[in-house]
Design a protein around this motif. Structure first.
Motif, PDB file in Angstrom:
ATOM      1  N   MET A  82       0.848  -1.199   0.000  1.00 17.13           N
ATOM      2  CA  MET A  82       0.000   0.000   0.000  1.00 17.13           C
ATOM      3  C   MET A  82       0.880   1.244   0.000  1.00 17.13           C
ATOM      4  N   ALA A  83       0.549   2.232  -0.844  1.00 17.12           N
ATOM      5  CA  ALA A  83       1.375   3.430  -0.970  1.00 17.12           C
ATOM      6  C   ALA A  83       1.244   4.310   0.264  1.00 17.12           C
ATOM      7  N   ASP A  84       2.341   4.973   0.627  1.00 16.20           N
ATOM      8  CA  ASP A  84       2.305   5.939   1.717  1.00 16.20           C
ATOM      9  C   ASP A  84       1.413   7.112   1.326  1.00 16.20           C
ATOM     10  N   VAL A  85       0.706   7.636   2.317  1.00 17.84           N
ATOM     11  CA  VAL A  85      -0.177   8.783   2.092  1.00 17.84           C
ATOM     12  C   VAL A  85       0.553  10.059   2.505  1.00 17.84           C
ATOM     13  N   LEU A  86       0.562  11.041   1.622  1.00 17.22           N
ATOM     14  CA  LEU A  86       1.168  12.331   1.904  1.00 17.22           C
ATOM     15  C   LEU A  86       0.069  13.347   2.207  1.00 17.22           C
ATOM     16  N   SER A  87       0.199  14.004   3.341  1.00 16.12           N
ATOM     17  CA  SER A  87      -0.787  15.022   3.713  1.00 16.12           C
ATOM     18  C   SER A  87      -0.651  16.239   2.806  1.00 16.12           C
ATOM     19  N   LEU A  88      -1.650  17.106   2.875  1.00 20.23           N
ATOM     20  CA  LEU A  88      -1.613  18.335   2.080  1.00 20.23           C
ATOM     21  C   LEU A  88      -0.388  19.173   2.439  1.00 20.23           C
ATOM     22  N   ARG A  89      -0.088  19.269   3.720  1.00 22.64           N
ATOM     23  CA  ARG A  89       1.073  20.064   4.142  1.00 22.64           C
ATOM     24  C   ARG A  89       2.375  19.403   3.708  1.00 22.64           C
ATOM     25  N   ALA A  90       2.415  18.091   3.696  1.00 25.02           N
ATOM     26  CA  ALA A  90       3.623  17.404   3.228  1.00 25.02           C
ATOM     27  C   ALA A  90       3.841  17.663   1.740  1.00 25.02           C
ATOM     28  N   LEU A  91       2.763  17.654   0.960  1.00 29.43           N
ATOM     29  CA  LEU A  91       2.885  17.980  -0.464  1.00 29.43           C
ATOM     30  C   LEU A  91       3.333  19.433  -0.649  1.00 29.43           C
ATOM     31  N   ASN A  92       2.784  20.305   0.164  1.00 27.24           N
ATOM     32  CA  ASN A  92       3.168  21.715   0.088  1.00 27.24           C
ATOM     33  C   ASN A  92       4.661  21.882   0.340  1.00 27.24           C
ATOM     34  N   ARG A  93       5.146  21.274   1.409  1.00 33.06           N
ATOM     35  CA  ARG A  93       6.561  21.454   1.742  1.00 33.06           C
ATOM     36  C   ARG A  93       7.479  20.787   0.710  1.00 33.06           C
ATOM     37  N   ALA A  94       7.069  19.655   0.169  1.00 32.61           N
ATOM     38  CA  ALA A  94       7.873  19.012  -0.871  1.00 32.61           C
ATOM     39  C   ALA A  94       7.977  19.908  -2.097  1.00 32.61           C
ATOM     40  N   THR A  95       6.851  20.497  -2.498  1.00 33.18           N
ATOM     41  CA  THR A  95       6.854  21.356  -3.675  1.00 33.18           C
ATOM     42  C   THR A  95       7.660  22.624  -3.425  1.00 33.18           C
ATOM     43  N   LEU A  96       7.510  23.231  -2.263  1.00 32.20           N
ATOM     44  CA  LEU A  96       8.283  24.434  -1.943  1.00 32.20           C
ATOM     45  C   LEU A  96       9.783  24.145  -1.936  1.00 32.20           C
ATOM     46  N   ALA A  97      10.160  22.966  -1.446  1.00 32.01           N
ATOM     47  CA  ALA A  97      11.580  22.614  -1.428  1.00 32.01           C
ATOM     48  C   ALA A  97      12.135  22.546  -2.850  1.00 32.01           C
ATOM     49  N   ARG A  98      11.378  21.936  -3.772  1.00 29.04           N
ATOM     50  CA  ARG A  98      11.844  21.836  -5.162  1.00 29.04           C
ATOM     51  C   ARG A  98      11.919  23.224  -5.815  1.00 29.04           C
ATOM     52  N   GLN A  99      11.006  24.102  -5.381  1.00 29.94           N
ATOM     53  CA  GLN A  99      10.890  25.426  -5.987  1.00 29.94           C
ATOM     54  C   GLN A  99      11.748  26.489  -5.295  1.00 29.94           C
ATOM     55  N   MET A 100      12.606  26.059  -4.382  1.00 29.97           N
ATOM     56  CA  MET A 100      13.520  26.966  -3.691  1.00 29.97           C
ATOM     57  C   MET A 100      12.771  28.074  -2.952  1.00 29.97           C
ATOM     58  N   LEU A 101      11.651  27.689  -2.325  1.00 26.47           N
ATOM     59  CA  LEU A 101      10.833  28.662  -1.610  1.00 26.47           C
ATOM     60  C   LEU A 101      10.785  28.422  -0.108  1.00 26.47           C
ATOM     61  N   LEU A 102      11.483  27.392   0.360  1.00 26.11           N
ATOM     62  CA  LEU A 102      11.637  27.246   1.810  1.00 26.11           C
ATOM     63  C   LEU A 102      12.759  28.142   2.312  1.00 26.11           C
ATOM     64  N   ALA A 103      13.766  28.319   1.480  1.00 25.42           N
ATOM     65  CA  ALA A 103      14.880  29.220   1.789  1.00 25.42           C
ATOM     66  C   ALA A 103      15.540  29.610   0.478  1.00 25.42           C
ATOM     67  N   ARG A 104      15.995  30.850   0.387  1.00 19.92           N
ATOM     68  CA  ARG A 104      16.748  31.247  -0.806  1.00 19.92           C
ATOM     69  C   ARG A 104      18.029  30.437  -0.877  1.00 19.92           C
ATOM     70  N   GLU A 105      18.401  30.057  -2.091  1.00 19.61           N
ATOM     71  CA  GLU A 105      19.530  29.153  -2.249  1.00 19.61           C
ATOM     72  C   GLU A 105      20.665  29.801  -3.034  1.00 19.61           C
ATOM     73  N   GLU A 106      21.871  29.357  -2.734  1.00 21.30           N
ATOM     74  CA  GLU A 106      23.082  29.870  -3.383  1.00 21.30           C
ATOM     75  C   GLU A 106      23.326  29.094  -4.675  1.00 21.30           C
ATOM     76  N   VAL A 107      22.664  29.519  -5.727  1.00 18.07           N
ATOM     77  CA  VAL A 107      22.799  28.845  -7.022  1.00 18.07           C
ATOM     78  C   VAL A 107      22.938  29.903  -8.109  1.00 18.07           C
ATOM     79  N   SER A 108      23.471  29.488  -9.249  1.00 19.19           N
ATOM     80  CA  SER A 108      23.564  30.394 -10.393  1.00 19.19           C
ATOM     81  C   SER A 108      22.194  30.535 -11.041  1.00 19.19           C
ATOM     82  N   VAL A 109      22.055  31.543 -11.893  1.00 19.84           N
ATOM     83  CA  VAL A 109      20.810  31.730 -12.623  1.00 19.84           C
ATOM     84  C   VAL A 109      20.502  30.506 -13.481  1.00 19.84           C
ATOM     85  N   VAL A 110      21.495  29.985 -14.156  1.00 18.88           N
ATOM     86  CA  VAL A 110      21.269  28.826 -15.025  1.00 18.88           C
ATOM     87  C   VAL A 110      20.798  27.635 -14.206  1.00 18.88           C
ATOM     88  N   GLU A 111      21.452  27.380 -13.082  1.00 18.50           N
ATOM     89  CA  GLU A 111      21.045  26.249 -12.245  1.00 18.50           C
ATOM     90  C   GLU A 111      19.641  26.456 -11.706  1.00 18.50           C
TER      91      GLU A 111
END
Length: 365
Positions: free
Chosen positions: A1-30
């Motif tokens: 049976m697949a693990d269930v992700l809560s709405l807040r867990a999905l939110n935090r996962a998406t924000l992490a991918r989108q660099m919105l939990l914290a500003r990150e030290e990356v180049s524009v291209v990256e």
């Protein structure tokens, strides 16, 4: 049976991918690659979108990337203009073609007499000579194909050839009237002819996952991505959301704890965070979603509080005074308004550096 992700867990996962939990030290291209592109039919939003995600971002960094041709502006997902890294555009452009071809149906009766096997080679010759505006290109093609609607000629070239826009030195880099050229000419290497969507879907999951088949189709504009995800299933992890929908993700992608702090953030108009899922409840409540889009289909600028869209914002400049006006969906606690005001003042400093006075206000005050 697949693990269930809560709405807040999905939110935090998406924000992490989108660099919105914290500003990150990356180049524009990256950054542009990690976001899998940034919607860019207007000039200012990508600059603001990078500012809100990249530590120490300055507008000159994006200008440089565009001038150095490591980032390009071109038609991609959903048939809209995006910023893409040159690498990603070259690798992924062909996977968009089925959707772009389908877009030609919008021409209706205006496509009468349009023969792509003749028009596209003629357009290639014109664009290989030099970059051109679409007004110029339409006029030249009309001379060669006088019986075909000029808008149909221009639209078919825009949809069916891999074109990039030539950047300028304007403050926000993209003037209203721009020249286009063939990507292969601009970048010095041909774009890939691999039309498989496998790589595109994997990049989508890296930037916006965990996500469903419907989510991936909404973001890309491509149909039948269920077949692609089934093919990729052995190399992916699967989850369920609280509504029982199957979600796909990369095995090692970040999925922070749902109580991970999320600071105040301002998203520009047309930001892909609010456009990249069929079910957008991980970012904005269903009750507030209608407020995002105007009657003429503009996607409004939003601000995030505790990771979710909590209202709209707009920036107004009158002479030397720059005002950022907040329009919360619901009444916000004082500490939220304090944090949003502080972040809004930083945004004003970036967007309106020459303003003599800057202020953040609540709508109606």
């Amino acid at each position: 049976m697949a693990d269930v992700l809560s709405l807040r867990a999905l939110n935090r996962a998406t924000l992490a991918r989108q660099m919105l939990l914290a500003r990150e030290e990356v180049s524009v291209v990256e950054a542009v690659e990690r976001l899998c592109g940034m919607q860019a039919q207007e000039p200012k939003p990508p600059f603001l979108g990078l500012w809100t995600r990249v530590a120490g971002f300055e507008a000159a960094q994006l200008h440089t990337a565009l001038q150095e041709r490591s980032v390009v502006r071109a038609t991609m997902m959903r048939g809209t203009l995006h910023l893409m890294s040159a690498r990603d555009y070259g690798a992924l452009r062909a996977s968009m073609q089925p959707m772009l071809d389908a877009g030609l149906r919008m021409l209706g009766s205006r496509a009468e007499g349009l023969e792509l096997d003749k028009v596209l080679p003629a357009a290639r010759v014109l664009l290989e000579e030099r970059s051109r505006t679409f007004n110029e290109l339409r006029a030249l093609l009309q001379e060669e194909f006088p019986e075909v609607n000029d808008r149909a000629l221009g639209f078919s070239v825009r949809m069916c050839l891999p074109l990039v826009m030539v950047p300028t030195d304007d403050r926000w880099a993209f003037p209203r009237t721009s020249e286009f050229t063939l990507a292969g000419v601009w970048l010095g290497v041909p774009t890939s002819d691999d039309s498989s969507a496998d790589a595109l879907v994997l990049r989508y999951l890296a930037a916006f996952g965990p996500a469903s088949v419907a989510d991936a189709q909404e973001w890309s504009g491509l149909p039948k991505l269920g077949e692609v995800l089934e093919r990729l299933r052995p190399q992916l992890r699967t989850f369920e959301d609280e509504k029982g929908r199957e979600l796909f993700d990369l095995p090692d992608a970040p999925r922070p704890e749902e109580d991970t702090p999320a600071e105040a953030r301002f998203l520009p108009e047309f930001d892909n965070l609010v456009l990249a899922h069929a079910d957008r409840s991980r970012v904005i409540a269903a009750a507030h979603r209608p407020s995002l889009t105007t009657k003429n289909l503009r996607v409004r600028a939003t601000f995030l509080w505790d990771g979710f869209a909590a209202g709209l914002w707009e920036l107004e400049r009158k002479r030397k005074v720059a005002t950022l006006r907040l329009r919360p969906f619901e009444k916000l606690p004082k500490h939220a308004l304090n944090a949003l005001t502080a972040e809004g003042e930083r945004l004003l400093g970036f967007a309106e550096p020459d303003a003599a006075d800057r202020q953040v206000v609540l709508a109606g005050d």
